[in-house]
Design an enzyme around this catalytic site. Sequence first.
Site, PDB file in Angstrom:
ATOM      1  N   ASP A  16       0.823  -1.209   0.000  1.00  0.00           N
ATOM      2  CA  ASP A  16       0.000   0.000   0.000  1.00  0.00           C
ATOM      3  C   ASP A  16       0.863   1.267   0.000  1.00  0.00           C
ATOM      4  OD1 ASP A  16      -2.426   1.352  -0.007  1.00  0.00           O
ATOM      5  OD2 ASP A  16      -2.507   1.476   2.181  1.00  0.00           O
ATOM      6  N   HIS A  33       2.037   3.184  -9.075  1.00  0.00           N
ATOM      7  CA  HIS A  33       1.872   1.734  -9.276  1.00  0.00           C
ATOM      8  C   HIS A  33       3.047   1.179 -10.076  1.00  0.00           C
ATOM      9  CE1 HIS A  33      -1.990   2.056  -7.482  1.00  0.00           C
ATOM     10  NE2 HIS A  33      -2.598   2.611  -8.507  1.00  0.00           N
ATOM     11  N   LEU A 127      10.979 -20.531  -4.480  1.00  0.00           N
ATOM     12  CA  LEU A 127      10.080 -19.611  -3.773  1.00  0.00           C
ATOM     13  C   LEU A 127       8.701 -19.692  -4.420  1.00  0.00           C
ATOM     14  CD1 LEU A 127       9.606 -17.119  -1.823  1.00  0.00           C
ATOM     15  CD2 LEU A 127      10.206 -15.672  -3.769  1.00  0.00           C
TER      16      LEU A 127
HETATM   17  C1  IPE Z   1      -5.346  -2.821  -0.085  1.00  0.00           C
HETATM   18  O1  IPE Z   1      -5.025  -1.476  -0.221  1.00  0.00           O
HETATM   19  C2  IPE Z   1      -5.310  -3.508  -1.415  1.00  0.00           C
HETATM   20  C3  IPE Z   1      -4.007  -3.636  -2.051  1.00  0.00           C
HETATM   21  C4  IPE Z   1      -2.867  -3.204  -1.595  1.00  0.00           C
HETATM   22  C5  IPE Z   1      -4.005  -4.321  -3.301  1.00  0.00           C
HETATM   23  P1  IPE Z   1      -6.170  -0.365  -0.344  1.00  0.00           P
HETATM   24  O2  IPE Z   1      -5.468   0.925  -0.464  1.00  0.00           O
HETATM   25  O3  IPE Z   1      -7.115  -0.715  -1.449  1.00  0.00           O
HETATM   26  O4  IPE Z   1      -6.924  -0.515   1.035  1.00  0.00           O
HETATM   27  P2  IPE Z   1      -7.783   0.553   1.844  1.00  0.00           P
HETATM   28  O5  IPE Z   1      -8.739   1.172   0.876  1.00  0.00           O
HETATM   29  O6  IPE Z   1      -6.821   1.544   2.397  1.00  0.00           O
HETATM   30  O7  IPE Z   1      -8.429  -0.243   2.935  1.00  0.00           O
HETATM   31  C1  IPE Z   2      -1.775   0.151  -3.263  1.00  0.00           C
HETATM   32  O1  IPE Z   2      -1.500   1.515  -3.300  1.00  0.00           O
HETATM   33  C2  IPE Z   2      -1.924  -0.430  -4.644  1.00  0.00           C
HETATM   34  C3  IPE Z   2      -3.278  -0.907  -4.970  1.00  0.00           C
HETATM   35  C4  IPE Z   2      -4.301  -0.871  -4.165  1.00  0.00           C
HETATM   36  C5  IPE Z   2      -3.473  -1.442  -6.293  1.00  0.00           C
HETATM   37  P1  IPE Z   2      -2.678   2.578  -3.293  1.00  0.00           P
HETATM   38  O2  IPE Z   2      -3.065   2.868  -4.699  1.00  0.00           O
HETATM   39  O3  IPE Z   2      -3.773   2.141  -2.411  1.00  0.00           O
HETATM   40  O4  IPE Z   2      -1.930   3.842  -2.665  1.00  0.00           O
HETATM   41  P2  IPE Z   2      -2.525   4.870  -1.613  1.00  0.00           P
HETATM   42  O5  IPE Z   2      -2.969   4.088  -0.435  1.00  0.00           O
HETATM   43  O6  IPE Z   2      -3.643   5.587  -2.284  1.00  0.00           O
HETATM   44  O7  IPE Z   2      -1.367   5.771  -1.309  1.00  0.00           O
HETATM   45 MG    MG Z   3      -4.144   2.383  -0.425  1.00  0.00          MG
END
Ligand code: IPE
Ligand code: IPE
Ligand code: MG
Length: 247
Positions: A16, A33, A127
């Site tokens: 995240d 990303h 792995l």
């Molecule tokens: C969780 O992150 C999903 C992934 C990292 C793929 P999110 O950014 O979607 O989660 P929330 O919205 O903070 O709970």
């Molecule tokens: C996690 O990073 C990646 C996915 C959920 C695909 P985010 O896109 O949720 O990044 P933040 O949390 O908005 O910074």
């Molecule tokens: Mg996020």
Amino acid sequence: MTSTPAIPRHIAIVMDGNGRWAKARHRPRSFGHNAGRKAVREVVEGCLREGVEALTLFAFSSENWQRPEEEVGALMTLFLRALDKETDELHAQGVRLRFVGDLAAFDAPLRERMQAAMARTGGNVKLHLNVAVNYGGRWDIAQAARQAAAAVARGELQAEAIDEATLAARMCLADLPPLDLFIRTGGECRLSNFLLWQAAYAELHFTDTLWPDFDQACLHRAIEDYGRRDRRYGRTGEQLAATRTQG
Ligand code: IPE
Ligand code: IPE
Ligand code: MG
């Protein structure tokens, strides 16, 4: 009581913070990303180096479909590109790649590429790299229950005989070592519907580091943190100490 240094056999990561990483650089979320790919390479290298047996990465949750269409599209393109570019390298490193989640939601070209990468790396043993896409912990529990119900309908299982082991055997990743360490980057302290069943006794490690900045040193720190934990599984500290002296 001293903690025994331990390497987790199975690590899961909620990757995240990509969006905030990009925002801090005044770039679109997709830039974050893309930058996250390097961190994936870092943790794969780190796991190979430290001797971790299984790594499960949360790449796209069942809830992430709710994001703007443009971002979902960019993520799908990124998955396709990453599959085409990284599979050779992963295969050469002895990594077995598996996608977990409800794959039926993805369009045919992406699904075929996922299947091909899984088939190609299926014999590797160094792995187990599991990438969770359109995955949700509640979906996983529901699909295990559905499988059990189907076995009951076929007359292969008694409804009264359904217990934890029945479901555990039908959950995703049931064939891998139990989840030892659950890491979440990006500062939020929540599971966000990842591996709910499997995380029942995992050690949790939350870090403020945003996913694109996560590297082998960060992974090593998480593993060290894990090594300092006492896993009591409901027993007392004294009982644990006694087992250690015996062992
Ligand atoms: C969780 O992150 C999903 C992934 C990292 C793929 P999110 O950014 O979607 O989660 P929330 O919205 O903070 O709970
Ligand atoms: C996690 O990073 C990646 C996915 C959920 C695909 P985010 O896109 O949720 O990044 P933040 O949390 O908005 O910074
Ligand atoms: Mg996020």
